[in-house]
Design an enzyme around this catalytic site. Structure first.
Site, mmCIF file in Angstrom:
data_model
loop_
_atom_site.group_PDB
_atom_site.id
_atom_site.type_symbol
_atom_site.label_atom_id
_atom_site.label_comp_id
_atom_site.label_asym_id
_atom_site.label_seq_id
_atom_site.Cartn_x
_atom_site.Cartn_y
_atom_site.Cartn_z
ATOM 1 N N VAL A 168 0.828 -1.203 0.000
ATOM 2 C CA VAL A 168 0.000 0.000 0.000
ATOM 3 C C VAL A 168 0.861 1.251 0.000
ATOM 4 O O VAL A 168 1.632 1.490 0.934
ATOM 5 C CB VAL A 168 -0.941 0.009 1.227
ATOM 6 C CG1 VAL A 168 -1.893 1.192 1.150
ATOM 7 C CG2 VAL A 168 -1.720 -1.295 1.316
ATOM 8 N N CYS A 169 0.707 2.094 -1.031
ATOM 9 C CA CYS A 169 1.539 3.289 -1.157
ATOM 10 C C CYS A 169 1.363 4.243 0.015
ATOM 11 O O CYS A 169 2.333 4.778 0.537
ATOM 12 C CB CYS A 169 1.203 4.011 -2.465
ATOM 13 S SG CYS A 169 1.972 5.638 -2.647
ATOM 14 N N PHE A 170 0.120 4.477 0.431
ATOM 15 C CA PHE A 170 -0.143 5.540 1.399
ATOM 16 C C PHE A 170 0.135 5.125 2.840
ATOM 17 O O PHE A 170 -0.084 5.902 3.751
ATOM 18 C CB PHE A 170 -1.598 6.017 1.262
ATOM 19 C CG PHE A 170 -1.775 7.030 0.175
ATOM 20 C CD1 PHE A 170 -1.820 8.384 0.455
ATOM 21 C CD2 PHE A 170 -1.857 6.629 -1.141
ATOM 22 C CE1 PHE A 170 -1.959 9.320 -0.544
ATOM 23 C CE2 PHE A 170 -1.998 7.547 -2.162
ATOM 24 C CZ PHE A 170 -2.045 8.900 -1.863
#
Length: 297
Positions: A168-170
């Protein structure tokens, strides 16, 4: 205060009262708005713009866009099956594409995505990768301030979170990313392609957390829940911070204002040129729309 803009409306980067004006007339860059296009087209158009900026056939460009259908974009070097749940992608009707830039997977849903395409030797762009990243992210900070989020700031390198194993990037803000109260509120990635800088990023208004954590791959439910709890501690979005709904057009206007202030430039709205539209469509057919590209890893 920002004003709404649409695909056919103009915004020339006005400054708030009291802000210092640059000496002389500011240089102009192109502003392109391409809403509700599919993921393969968006990534193909970013690459097409890089080629045309590289050869001087179009000027430096800020593009703002939204996605239809809502989509996942993979980092250039991510392994698909280690990042996303392909059965969930199919079940939820979500698009899937691989970016020409690095980083982790981004769920593009209720957001505005920006891309900046500019020669590396432009005087407004520092030479180093991180210095350039910081300079461009200052435009996001100014945009959030224009929306009333005055506590938005750049994450310092000292406070940057170590990378986790999550796709997950965030989930973890890196150096010079935009944060509010230490929580990541926008995600960006950069690529250098043939002397041209491409930086693009996701600016979410809100998250569909249930869909997001169904779409990402985790080896088991315990790992999924741990990642979800980390995400709640380390990520935020505009509407959650403001406590009210925000229109997509208001966010677009804030982004134009923010980049105009940070870079000292004026944006001129223009349509795509026929040449770059044709090149983007060819890149969809030959690259970004093909499983050989998406599933290359």
């Amino acid at each position: 205060m920002v004003q709404d803009i649409g695909a056919g409306a103009g915004f020339a980067g006005e400054r708030a009262a009291g802000d210092p004006l640059p000496a002389g007339k500011p240089p102009t860059w192109r502003l392109v708005v391409t809403d509700d296009r599919d993921p393969a087209f968006h990534m193909a158009l970013d690459e097409a713009m890089v080629e045309l900026v590289r050869t001087g056939r179009v000027p430096p460009t800020l593009r703002l866009y939204t996605w239809r259908p809502r989509s996942l974009s993979l980092g250039m070097n991510q392994a698909v099956r280690e990042a996303v749940d392909l059965e969930a992608v199919k079940a939820l009707g979500v698009g899937l594409v691989r970016r020409p830039s690095g980083g982790r997977t981004v769920f593009h849903d209720r957001e505005v995505t920006y891309s900046i395409v500019v020669p590396e030797n432009d005087p407004r762009i520092p030479e180093g990768v991180m210095d350039a990243f910081r300079r461009l992210t200052e435009g996001l900070v100014a945009a959030f301030h224009a929306l009333g989020l005055r506590t938005a700031e750049l994450q310092t390198p000292e406070a940057a979170a170590p990378k986790s194993g999550s796709p997950v990037c965030f989930e973890s803000p890196g150096a010079y990313e935009l944060v509010i109260g230490g929580k990541k509120a926008a995600g960006s990635a950069q690529a250098r392609l043939g002397g041209v800088l491409l930086q693009h990023g996701s600016v979410p208004l809100s998250y569909d957390e249930a869909a997001m954590f169904r779409l990402f791959y985790f080896p088991n439910e315990a790992a999924r829940e741990q990642a979800r709890e980390r995400f709640r501690r380390t990520a935020t979005a505009i509407e959650a911070e403001l406590g009210r709904p925000v229109r997509v057009e208001a966010l677009k206007a804030a982004l134009v204002e923010g980049f105009s202030r940070a870079l000292g430039i004026r944006f001129v709205p223009e349509p795509l040129t026929p040449e770059e539209a044709a090149l983007a469509e060819r890149l969809v057919r030959e690259k970004y729309g093909r499983p050989e590209w998406t599933f290359r890893r």
